[in-house]
Design an enzyme around this catalytic site. Sequence first.
Site, PDB file in Angstrom:
ATOM      1  N   GLY A   1       0.828  -1.198   0.000  1.00 22.25           N
ATOM      2  CA  GLY A   1       0.000   0.000   0.000  1.00 22.25           C
ATOM      3  C   GLY A   1       0.859   1.242   0.000  1.00 22.25           C
ATOM      4  CG  ASN A   2      -0.110   4.734  -1.583  1.00 20.04           C
ATOM      5  OD1 ASN A   2      -0.767   5.622  -1.067  1.00 20.04           O
ATOM      6  ND2 ASN A   2      -0.520   4.081  -2.672  1.00 20.04           N
ATOM      7  NE  ARG A   3       3.885   8.209   5.077  1.00 19.55           N
ATOM      8  CZ  ARG A   3       4.847   9.113   5.207  1.00 19.55           C
ATOM      9  NH1 ARG A   3       6.036   8.882   4.695  1.00 19.55           N
ATOM     10  NH2 ARG A   3       4.625  10.243   5.825  1.00 19.55           N
TER      11      ARG A   3
END
Length: 221
Positions: free
Chosen positions: A29-31
């Site tokens: 995923g990412n932030r």
Amino acid sequence: CVPPRLAGRRVLVSAGPTFEDIDPVRFIGNRSSGKMGFAVAVAARAMGAEVTLVAGPVTLPTPAGVRRIDVRRAAQMRDAILSELPGHDVYLGAAAVADYAPAETLPQKIKKSGETLRIDLVRTADILAEVAAHPKRPRLVVGFAAETQDMEGYARDKLLRKGLDLIAANDVARAGQGFESDDNALSVFWRDGRHDIAHGPKPRVARDLLALVADHLEAKA
Ligand code: C5P
């Protein structure tokens, strides 16, 4: 009494991260929190637009009066956006779409074994570039760019390479803006122009961005 500037317009917004599953319990995923994209949807609705929001996995409530479609992976986000595209006047791609996804999602949890583990990743489709090149292309296609260096250079390169009308760039290396933050600042570029939106709460930054979008829509009409 002046009618709201986006009355009668249909606006499609993507927001949030994508999660690319490795196995039943792990993902890449990412932030991205989705806050900027949701603020963009709220601002477009407040200006009278009919808004469709395609959201990756986020924990934000659905804005009032906005039609929301939830997705998880980049491939699902692409399918949802391409099927929603016809009839929309504006596309704003605020989602932080994964650039690479696991070549396969394993049906069982990966067990610990060797000292190293390799996972093959494959490029995902660039949704924004596809939208901009689509036969049902919205009149205005707006991208976002999160950069840590040479913001204008990279943003202008994306504008041309992906065939966009506008690109809203933010410097994610600067403290107190961008990912996970409640504040942001944007520099918006188009072929022969630039407009800087001052640092502040994402809802105000989104309203300023949508005012610029309305200017460009009116100029193109
Ligand atoms: O090239 P880069 O990923 O930095 O471009 C960011 C812009 O492209 C954002 O508007 C993002 O939503 C969009 N994008 C996309 N599909 C991808 C990667 C990025 O729509 N696979």
